[in-house]
Design a protein around this motif. Structure first.
Motif, short mmCIF file in Angstrom:
data_model
loop_
_atom_site.label_atom_id
_atom_site.label_comp_id
_atom_site.label_asym_id
_atom_site.label_seq_id
_atom_site.Cartn_x
_atom_site.Cartn_y
_atom_site.Cartn_z
N ASN A 88 6.47 5.34 7.19
CA ASN A 88 5.17 4.39 7.74
C ASN A 88 5.64 3.81 8.70
O ASN A 88 5.44 2.84 8.26
CB ASN A 88 4.21 4.76 6.32
CG ASN A 88 3.14 6.33 5.82
OD1 ASN A 88 3.30 7.44 6.64
ND2 ASN A 88 3.39 5.74 4.62
N GLY A 108 5.45 1.08 6.68
CA GLY A 108 6.03 0.70 5.95
C GLY A 108 7.25 -0.01 6.07
O GLY A 108 7.27 -0.72 7.13
N GLY A 147 1.07 -0.89 0.14
CA GLY A 147 0.05 0.37 0.20
C GLY A 147 1.04 1.56 0.06
O GLY A 147 1.50 1.43 0.44
N GLY A 148 0.34 1.91 -0.74
CA GLY A 148 1.18 3.69 -0.57
C GLY A 148 2.28 3.57 -1.56
O GLY A 148 2.35 2.58 -2.19
N ASN A 149 2.55 4.99 -1.80
CA ASN A 149 3.67 4.71 -3.85
C ASN A 149 5.15 5.47 -3.49
O ASN A 149 5.51 6.70 -4.15
CB ASN A 149 2.58 5.77 -4.02
CG ASN A 149 2.73 6.73 -4.95
OD1 ASN A 149 2.15 7.86 -3.35
ND2 ASN A 149 2.47 7.65 -5.33
N LYS A 150 4.76 5.94 -2.15
CA LYS A 150 6.18 7.13 -1.75
C LYS A 150 7.67 5.97 -1.47
O LYS A 150 7.58 5.52 -0.53
CB LYS A 150 5.90 8.05 -0.66
CG LYS A 150 4.82 8.90 -1.01
CD LYS A 150 4.13 9.68 0.12
CE LYS A 150 3.08 11.35 0.32
NZ LYS A 150 3.40 11.75 -1.43
N LYS A 202 6.06 10.84 5.37
CA LYS A 202 6.65 9.91 5.08
C LYS A 202 6.33 9.42 4.07
O LYS A 202 6.13 9.49 3.11
CB LYS A 202 5.12 9.53 6.65
CG LYS A 202 5.26 10.19 7.41
CD LYS A 202 6.43 9.45 8.71
CE LYS A 202 5.88 9.81 9.83
NZ LYS A 202 6.93 9.68 11.15
N TYR A 203 7.37 7.74 4.65
CA TYR A 203 7.69 7.59 3.35
C TYR A 203 7.29 5.61 3.28
O TYR A 203 7.25 5.05 4.27
CB TYR A 203 8.80 7.08 2.90
CG TYR A 203 9.79 8.59 2.55
CD1 TYR A 203 9.09 8.93 1.43
CD2 TYR A 203 9.99 9.25 3.40
CE1 TYR A 203 9.84 10.34 1.24
CE2 TYR A 203 10.76 10.59 3.33
CZ TYR A 203 10.08 10.70 1.68
OH TYR A 203 11.23 12.38 2.11
N ASP A 204 6.55 4.97 2.29
CA ASP A 204 5.58 3.69 2.58
C ASP A 204 7.10 2.93 2.46
O ASP A 204 7.50 1.76 2.69
CB ASP A 204 4.95 3.32 1.56
CG ASP A 204 3.96 4.09 1.65
OD1 ASP A 204 3.49 4.23 2.69
OD2 ASP A 204 3.47 5.12 0.91
#
Length: 310
Positions: free
Chosen positions: A190, A193, A101-104, A162-164
């Motif tokens: 995250n 993450g 999940g997430g894309n950072k 925040k990063y995934d």
């Protein structure tokens, strides 16, 4: 020894393993002596050197960041590009497995942005690179990458993001103060993450056999030499844990060969050619097999790390 205590746990129960020169891969860069020290308390192994104001300018010369693929040898260049293709595909497979999940995504120590540039467009890509030339190259060629030049534990680093996923390829061993670096990294990660990192393995066959001739020694730039146990112990101090580990069979595929050849060579042309012919083919095969079937003894390990559940 300039260090009277362990750089990780501050224990005074330390011992010298061996002495090394200023080396980078198979190249001797200088004849200074550096002690490699082991802490008998936390099992950390580190280079005995004080990081002062002139350290980076003295030991990180401009060509340190020059990629191996820049060689003029066509055959070597083709081999390295094929290895890079396989290695990148493996890293991307690990990333896809854990990025649910997430894309950072943040790459710490992104160099000239080669890894980030090849990632899928759907990812929101960020990079940290303190080297001026590397950061300038990323800015000029990859407008979809947001690049930072501050260290992540510096007060001026933008810490509200925040990063995934955070990735580091052969970076952690260069960090002079992991006890400051890891809390800063944890704040950027995250809740769900993860961090992926490649690290030379102190439990490898190369380190065990070659010692001061080990290809990945890179003293005095490599400040710590991790194995699974010492890394897990360090991470536990900062409420982080390893959830997956594996060996990298592709990148630096020649490291074990270079380690053993460097240890055995005698500066006699005939003997050294004979050693090269005997050692290189055998150790290339051994390295690949060990990476697949005995990752605890592989030259490079890939770790997936996340917040501790304890």
């Amino acid at each position: 020894m300039s260090e009277s205590k362990c750089k990780i746990c501050s224990s005074s129960d330390i011992r010298k393993l061996f002495t090394s020169k200023n080396v980078h891969g198979r190249h001797l860069l200088g004849n200074e002596n550096f002690s490699v020290i082991e802490c008998l308390e936390c099992k950390a192994v580190f280079t005995d050197i004080a990081i002062d104001a002139g350290y980076y300018e003295k030991y990180y010369l401009d060509d340190y960041y020059t990629p191996a693929s820049a060689t003029n040898n066509v055959v070597v260049r083709v081999v390295l590009r094929w290895v890079d293709f396989l290695g990148h595909r493996r890293r991307l497979k690990i990333l896809r497995k854990f990025l649910k999940g997430g894309n950072k995504l943040l790459e710490i120590g992104c160099g000239r942005g080669a890894f980030l540039a090849r990632l899928p467009k759907l990812l929101d890509k960020y990079g940290v690179e303190i080297n001026d030339d590397g950061a300038a190259y990323v800015k000029a060629h990859y407008p979809d990458v947001t690049i930072y030049q501050e260290k992540i534990d510096a007060p001026e680093f933008p810490g509200n993001q925040k990063y995934d996923a955070i990735v580091m390829w052969h970076v952690l061993e260069h960090i002079d103060d992991p006890n400051t670096f890891l809390p800063a990294l944890k704040k950027l990660l995250n809740t769900n993450g993860f961090l992926i990192c490649d690290i030379p393995n102190r439990d490898s066959l190369g380190f065990a056999i070659a010692k001061s001739s080990w290809f990945h020694l890179d003293t005095p730039r490599h400040l710590f030499f991790y194995n699974y146990t010492s890394l897990q112990s360090l991470l536990k101090r900062h409420q982080l844990e390893i959830v997956s580990s594996s060996a990298d069979p592709y990148y630096y595929f020649h490291d074990l060969s270079a380690s053993l050849y460097g240890m055995l060579k005698r500066n006699n042309r005939f003997i050294d050619i004979l050693l090269f012919v005997l050692i290189v083919p055998m150790t290339l095969v051994v390295r690949f097999i060990v990476s697949i079937f005995w990752p605890q003894k592989a030259e490079i390990n890939t770790y997936v790390i996340t917040h501790s559940q304890d």
